[in-house]
Write an enzyme that holds these catalytic residues in place. Structure first.
Site, PDB file in Angstrom:
ATOM      1  N   GLU A 139       3.896   4.989  -7.920  1.00 21.88           N
ATOM      2  CA  GLU A 139       3.643   4.462  -6.587  1.00 21.88           C
ATOM      3  C   GLU A 139       4.243   3.057  -6.459  1.00 21.88           C
ATOM      4  O   GLU A 139       4.193   2.254  -7.390  1.00 21.88           O
ATOM      5  CB  GLU A 139       2.130   4.400  -6.333  1.00 21.88           C
ATOM      6  CG  GLU A 139       1.717   3.686  -5.069  1.00 21.88           C
ATOM      7  CD  GLU A 139       2.075   4.446  -3.801  1.00 21.88           C
ATOM      8  OE1 GLU A 139       1.444   4.187  -2.772  1.00 21.88           O
ATOM      9  OE2 GLU A 139       2.989   5.289  -3.830  1.00 21.88           O
ATOM     10  N   ASP A 143       1.098   9.292  -8.107  1.00 17.28           N
ATOM     11  CA  ASP A 143       1.002   7.830  -8.172  1.00 17.28           C
ATOM     12  C   ASP A 143       1.218   7.284  -9.578  1.00 17.28           C
ATOM     13  O   ASP A 143       1.801   6.213  -9.753  1.00 17.28           O
ATOM     14  CB  ASP A 143      -0.366   7.371  -7.659  1.00 17.28           C
ATOM     15  CG  ASP A 143      -0.563   7.702  -6.191  1.00 17.28           C
ATOM     16  OD1 ASP A 143       0.350   7.404  -5.398  1.00 17.28           O
ATOM     17  OD2 ASP A 143      -1.614   8.261  -5.839  1.00 17.28           O
TER      18      ASP A 143
END
Length: 252
Positions: free
Chosen positions: A80, A108
């Site tokens: 992310e 992420d």
């Protein structure tokens, strides 16, 4: 809301959120709630990986920033915050190296200890509802899901919370602080409710019109740390600066 975000989050996180919104053609001046949500999500992802390393025996250990053990391997790979092209490059590299199944959507984080991708969620609603939405979207048992709320609740795949209780408590405390600071500034209701957000936007626009006739001097300084670290901030020392400088919200 925009002023609140710039005051309460690390400048590097704000910069990354601005880039993310620009990449998707979104205007942070209008979608201020999304700006705040992106910054919050980024900070949780960084805090999730904070201080977690893998030693030579393959065990997960927690090391404070002052510890000289720089040769330890980061337990989590942060995906992310990167632009989409670079993020997919990292994901492909991880899959080729570890044999992990390539996810359909960008996750992420990647956990080198458990050998799995992680999807982090931060919700203003009920955790179980948001968890189900994430699970229905991802449709993969290989990606681990971990949801946090601003009320201190959390939910994770198979009740496996990955981190130790203290690390998770840090994240929950930070989210609760953000909520309290928003509430003290009258921003929380609009952050939770889209209808309230529209009302707040109209008030902000009206306020801007009233001030249009006055001259305003705005500082456009760029953080020296950001100049030095970009575009290298995601290297082996990628979170060192962030770890040392998560900003607390100033008092109103």
């Amino acid at each position: 809301m925009e002023d609140f975000v710039r005051q309460c989050f690390n400048p590097m996180i704000v910069e990354l959120a601005e880039k993310a919104m620009k990449e998707y053609g979104e205007d942070l001046k209008i979608e201020t709630n999304k700006f705040a949500a992106i910054c919050t999500h980024l900070e949780v992802c960084f805090m999730y990986s904070d201080f977690h390393f893998i030693n030579e025996q393959g065990e997960s250990i927690i090391v404070e920033p002052e510890d000289p053990n720089a040769l330890l391997k980061h337990r989590f790979e942060i995906i992310e915050g990167r632009d989409r092209t670079m993020a997919w490059t990292v994901v492909n590299s991880i899959c080729n190296t570890t044999g992990a199944e390539k996810p359909k959507f960008l996750p992420d984080l990647y956990d080198y200890k458990e050998n799995r991708f992680i999807e982090i969620g931060v919700t203003r609603r009920e955790v179980h509802i948001y968890y189900l939405e994430k699970a229905n979207k991802i449709k993969s048992e290989k990606t681990h899901i971990h949801i946090f709320s601003f009320t201190g609740e959390e939910m994770a795949t198979k009740a496996d919370y990955t981190l130790d209780e203290e690390s998770r408590a840090r994240i929950k405390t930070r989210l609760f602080t953000i909520r309290q600071e928003m509430a003290s500034r009258g921003l929380w209701d609009s952050f939770v409710s889209p209808r309230e957000a529209k009302k707040q936007l109209k008030k902000d626009l009206k306020s801007q019109e009233q001030c249009a006739g006055s001259l305003t001097k705005v500082s456009r300084r760029t953080s020296p740390a950001l100049r030095i670290l970009e575009p290298m901030w995601m290297d082996s020392n990628r979170t060192a600066t962030l770890r040392a400088s998560f900003l607390k919200c100033p008092k109103k």
